[in-house]
Scaffold this motif. Structure first.
Motif, mmCIF file in Angstrom:
data_model
loop_
_atom_site.group_PDB
_atom_site.id
_atom_site.type_symbol
_atom_site.label_atom_id
_atom_site.label_comp_id
_atom_site.label_asym_id
_atom_site.label_seq_id
_atom_site.Cartn_x
_atom_site.Cartn_y
_atom_site.Cartn_z
ATOM 1 N N ARG A 283 0.818 -1.220 0.000
ATOM 2 C CA ARG A 283 0.000 0.000 0.000
ATOM 3 C C ARG A 283 0.849 1.266 0.000
ATOM 4 N N SER A 284 1.862 1.312 0.843
ATOM 5 C CA SER A 284 2.689 2.518 0.931
ATOM 6 C C SER A 284 3.726 2.583 -0.176
ATOM 7 N N ARG A 285 3.830 1.522 -0.976
ATOM 8 C CA ARG A 285 4.862 1.450 -2.004
ATOM 9 C C ARG A 285 4.334 1.737 -3.407
ATOM 10 N N THR A 286 3.051 1.965 -3.548
ATOM 11 C CA THR A 286 2.497 2.327 -4.856
ATOM 12 C C THR A 286 2.642 3.830 -5.067
ATOM 13 N N GLU A 287 2.498 4.260 -6.301
ATOM 14 C CA GLU A 287 2.580 5.690 -6.619
ATOM 15 C C GLU A 287 1.361 6.092 -7.442
ATOM 16 N N PRO A 288 0.442 6.910 -6.867
ATOM 17 C CA PRO A 288 0.455 7.420 -5.486
ATOM 18 C C PRO A 288 0.147 6.299 -4.493
ATOM 19 N N PRO A 289 0.449 6.495 -3.208
ATOM 20 C CA PRO A 289 0.203 5.456 -2.213
ATOM 21 C C PRO A 289 -1.265 5.029 -2.190
ATOM 22 N N THR A 290 -1.488 3.742 -2.061
ATOM 23 C CA THR A 290 -2.843 3.210 -1.962
ATOM 24 C C THR A 290 -3.396 3.531 -0.581
ATOM 25 N N PRO A 291 -4.670 3.933 -0.488
ATOM 26 C CA PRO A 291 -5.244 4.242 0.833
ATOM 27 C C PRO A 291 -5.096 3.069 1.788
ATOM 28 N N ILE A 292 -4.890 3.371 3.064
ATOM 29 C CA ILE A 292 -4.708 2.324 4.050
ATOM 30 C C ILE A 292 -5.954 1.460 4.172
ATOM 31 N N GLY A 293 -7.104 2.025 3.788
ATOM 32 C CA GLY A 293 -8.354 1.280 3.841
ATOM 33 C C GLY A 293 -8.616 0.435 2.621
ATOM 34 N N SER A 294 -7.658 0.358 1.713
ATOM 35 C CA SER A 294 -7.820 -0.473 0.525
ATOM 36 C C SER A 294 -7.977 -1.923 0.961
ATOM 37 N N PHE A 295 -9.123 -2.498 0.661
ATOM 38 C CA PHE A 295 -9.469 -3.815 1.195
ATOM 39 C C PHE A 295 -8.987 -4.932 0.280
ATOM 40 N N GLY A 296 -8.621 -6.038 0.881
ATOM 41 C CA GLY A 296 -8.176 -7.198 0.126
ATOM 42 C C GLY A 296 -6.746 -7.546 0.460
ATOM 43 N N ASN A 297 -6.152 -8.400 -0.342
ATOM 44 C CA ASN A 297 -4.745 -8.766 -0.165
ATOM 45 C C ASN A 297 -3.879 -7.791 -0.943
ATOM 46 N N ARG A 298 -3.121 -6.991 -0.218
ATOM 47 C CA ARG A 298 -2.189 -6.050 -0.840
ATOM 48 C C ARG A 298 -0.751 -6.391 -0.478
ATOM 49 N N CYS A 299 -0.561 -7.475 0.261
ATOM 50 C CA CYS A 299 0.784 -7.879 0.637
ATOM 51 C C CYS A 299 1.398 -8.737 -0.467
ATOM 52 N N ILE A 300 2.658 -8.495 -0.732
ATOM 53 C CA ILE A 300 3.381 -9.272 -1.734
ATOM 54 C C ILE A 300 4.540 -9.989 -1.054
ATOM 55 N N ALA A 301 4.854 -11.154 -1.555
ATOM 56 C CA ALA A 301 5.944 -11.951 -0.994
ATOM 57 C C ALA A 301 7.193 -11.749 -1.841
ATOM 58 N N ILE A 302 8.280 -11.358 -1.207
ATOM 59 C CA ILE A 302 9.551 -11.239 -1.921
ATOM 60 C C ILE A 302 10.507 -12.294 -1.376
ATOM 61 N N LEU A 303 11.367 -12.771 -2.239
ATOM 62 C CA LEU A 303 12.305 -13.817 -1.858
ATOM 63 C C LEU A 303 13.719 -13.265 -1.748
#
Length: 447
Positions: free
Chosen positions: A272-292
């Protein structure tokens, strides 16, 4: 600790107002689509004054919150759609007639199997809900003999990550307090940010080898000063609390394994905080990404064999820090197109290949996630912050960290739950005893 919990009633709670017909079909994003079908469990323990009245408030305020978070009251339809027909959520009322809240709070070695008794499901794990498997949210409120209350939830990870879950919880708690704040109002923009794709299917993961040693689950409570001392030992001042502890756990696991081979760490990051512009904190759903983060075998050998080499001791934290730093707006942008799910798969494969993990020897994987930035102790139903909160979701070779309760007076401390092989856990315990003296106190008095 062996506590008996009896379910005394079960009812369906529906949104206080009907969901409009044009919102009947909720489209999942590709991150939702690739998420396996399992439930995210969390339990909060509170001191309460009037249990019966409090339960009625919980039910009515839950109905109010569901009007805004309507997909939670729907049903999964395939792997792409939630049917938002106000089917409702399960609400279980339970009693622990022979136990007091203090028995939970005073335990230095909490048993996750005991904690699962306060969840509205039999296991607190994958496909855990006792009712039909398409139920998205279930709640259980358990009243202790002393009047304390445990509020346990299981929400389908297919449609909600930790941030989404806590946005809902804060909205529910605000409704219970009679607040009409719109601070936690959700925005259902997932399909627009990360467009779905028919080819995006749930990630199954690798099956553990049949000879994989038994896993040991244990909780460590680390206070802020000890964590600060641990961070000072790393090569970079930019190393976070989470990275310092994750590096220690990962390094302990590498040193205890019988043979060295490529190693991979999976880190879960909120986009959420890494998009441009930042995605609202209330953006619902899965916004987490897995990095290796991949470490080749020769580096693993150095880490495992030379305990006095500072560069070897810090390489894991440095690699994790660099990987996190690389997840910027441009990185996330590449995941937002119609083939974003495919690009994510390619990035995963590239990292495994780069560290030699695709060779015949294969690779070992550890999974690290943090709840430190989630408002775990800001879910106030009118009784103040929880005396303790935890999750029972802890898979093999995994670690999750949570903040300490406010009553502990240790805002920089954390609770570290780890699941490791027996030898790996023993090595971690030795490292903690040597480097980071433990504070075994579970809770510092009930509020």
């Amino acid at each position: 600790m062996a506590i008996t919990v009896d379910v005394v009633s079960r009812r369906t709670v529906k949104p206080s107002t009907p969901t409009p017909p044009h919102l009947r079909s909720y489209q999942l994003c590709w991150i939702d689509q690739i998420t396996p079908v399992y439930h995210l469990p969390v339990v909060f323990f509170y001191s309460a004054a009037d249990a019966d009245a409090d339960l009625e408030i919980l039910k009515s305020s839950l109905s109010t919150a569901l009007a805004s978070f309507y997909p939670l009251a729907g049903r999964m339809s395939g792997n792409s759609i939630v049917d938002c027909g106000d089917q409702g959520v399960d609400f279980l009322e339970a009693r622990a007639p022979g136990a007091d809240l203090s028995e939970i709070l005073s335990s230095d070695e909490p048993d996750l199997d005991e904690v699962k008794k306060f969840l509205p499901c039999s296991k607190g794990e994958a496909s855990c809900c006792d009712s039909e498997p398409t139920v998205i949210l279930s709640v259980q409120a358990t009243v202790f003999r002393c009047g304390g209350i445990a509020v346990g939830l299981c929400v389908s990870h297919k449609i909600a990550d930790g941030r989404s879950l806590f946005s809902f919880l804060q909205a529910w708690a605000a409704a219970a307090r009679g607040s009409s704040s719109s601070e936690n109002s959700p925005s259902f923009d997932g399909a627009a940010v990360f467009p779905p794709n028919a080819n995006a299917v749930p990630y199954e993961g690798e099956k553990p080898p049949e000879n994989k040693p038994p896993q040991v689950r244990k909780r460590f409570v680390l206070d802020g000063p000890r964590i600060a001392a641990l961070r000072e030992k790393t090569a970079s001042s930019a190393t976070t609390r989470f990275q310092a502890v994750a590096g220690l756990v990962w390094r302990s696991a590498l040193r205890a394994r019988p043979r060295a081979r490529a190693a991979v760490a999976t880190l879960v990051l909120d986009s959420r905080s890494r998009t441009e512009p930042p995605t609202p904190i209330g953006s619902f759903g899965n916004r987490c990404i897995a990095i290796l983060v991949g470490i080749p075998r020769d580096v693993v050998e150095n880490v495992a064999s030379d305990v006095t080499n500072e560069s070897a001791n810090n390489v894991l934290e440095a690699e994790m820090g660099a990987a996190v730093e690389g997840v910027d707006a441009e990185y996330v942008r590449r995941l937002q197109g119609e083939d974003g799910w495919l690009r994510a798969s390619e990035l995963t494969l590239e990292e495994v290949q780069k560290c030699g993990g695709l060779a015949e020897a294969g690779f070992d994987m550890n999974i690290f996630s943090s709840w430190l930035r989630l408002p775990v102790y800001e879910v106030d139903f009118g009784w103040g912050p929880a005396a303790w909160a935890c999750t029972t979701l802890l898979g093999p070779s995994a670690m999750v960290v949570l903040p300490r309760p406010p009553s502990a007076g240790d805002p920089q401390g954390m609770e570290v739950w780890a699941s490791l092989g027996e030898d790996e856990m023993a090595e971690l315990q030795r490292e903690l005893d040597k480097l980071v003296p433990l504070n075994p106190v579970h809770h510092v008095g009930q509020p």
